[in-house]
Design an enzyme around this catalytic site. Structure first.
Site, short mmCIF file in Angstrom:
data_model
loop_
_atom_site.label_atom_id
_atom_site.label_comp_id
_atom_site.label_asym_id
_atom_site.label_seq_id
_atom_site.Cartn_x
_atom_site.Cartn_y
_atom_site.Cartn_z
N ARG A 99 0.83 -1.22 0.00
CA ARG A 99 0.00 0.00 0.00
C ARG A 99 0.85 1.26 0.00
O ARG A 99 0.39 2.33 -0.40
CB ARG A 99 -1.00 -0.04 1.16
N GLU A 107 3.13 -6.25 13.27
CA GLU A 107 2.14 -6.38 14.34
C GLU A 107 1.66 -7.84 14.35
O GLU A 107 1.31 -8.38 15.39
CB GLU A 107 0.98 -5.42 14.06
#
Ligand code: AMP
Length: 173
Positions: free
Chosen positions: A61, A98
């Site tokens: 992205r 994460e």
């Protein structure tokens, strides 16, 4: 500053890609040309202020937001890609996400010594990805003049992994 159109468009998707992760889905922003253009213009203005000489986009992205910034400023666009995607001579850096671990790579001729890179991604979480991209730039003797993100998840304290670098995030959660 004018209202940030992307703010109301970012969609929360609970438990993606793993249970307990609240995924910030930016696809509705990309589907709204005014909101998408506003994000890119704001990041481009920030990159210009920071004296950027190249835009580094982090797959994937970061490519979507980084390419328009590079074109707007007339600067080279450099890809920081996931493991095994780049065809030519390259360098690698591992990082913790994460969720899970990953490796980011850059072509070894992608930066020139002393060149100032502005690093773009959609979201700052723990900062591991962005820090790995910075290490790639610096191993190629470039420098990072700033980071630009659409979103920052402040509770993950990603800035702690990017101490000393100017960081811009358009939306904070
Ligand atoms: P980190 O290395 O922890 O800062 O993770 C940042 C990268 O993981 C970015 O490329 C994001 O696109 C992606 N990411 C991490 N957490 C999320 C989340 N909650 N929602 C959307 N993308 C995320």
């Amino acid at each position: 500053m004018a209202e940030l159109l992307a703010q109301s468009l970012i969609r929360d998707v609970p438990d993606f890609p793993l249970p307990g992760i609240l995924f910030k889905d930016v696809t509705p922003v990309l589907e709204d040309p005014s909101a998408f253009a506003q994000v890119c213009k704001l990041l481009a203005a920030d990159a210009k202020t920071k004296g950027a000489e190249a835009i580094v986009g982090i797959e994937s992205r970061g490519f979507i937001f980084g390419v328009p910034v590079a074109l707007e400023l007339g600067l080279p666009f450099v890809m920081a890609r996931k493991l095994g995607k780049l065809p030519y001579d390259k360098i690698s850096e591992e990082y913790a996400l994460e969720y899970g671990t990953n490796t980011v790579e850059m072509h070894s001729d992608a930066m020139s010594p002393g060149q100032k890179a502005y690093v773009v991604d959609d979201l700052l979480a723990t900062g591991g990805t962005a820090a790995a991209a910075a290490r790639l730039v610096e191993r190629l003797q470039g420098s990072v003049c700033g980071f630009g993100f659409l979103i920052e998840l402040t509770f993950l304290q990603g800035r702690e992994n990017l101490l000393g670098y100017p960081i811009t995030a358009l939306i904070e959660y």
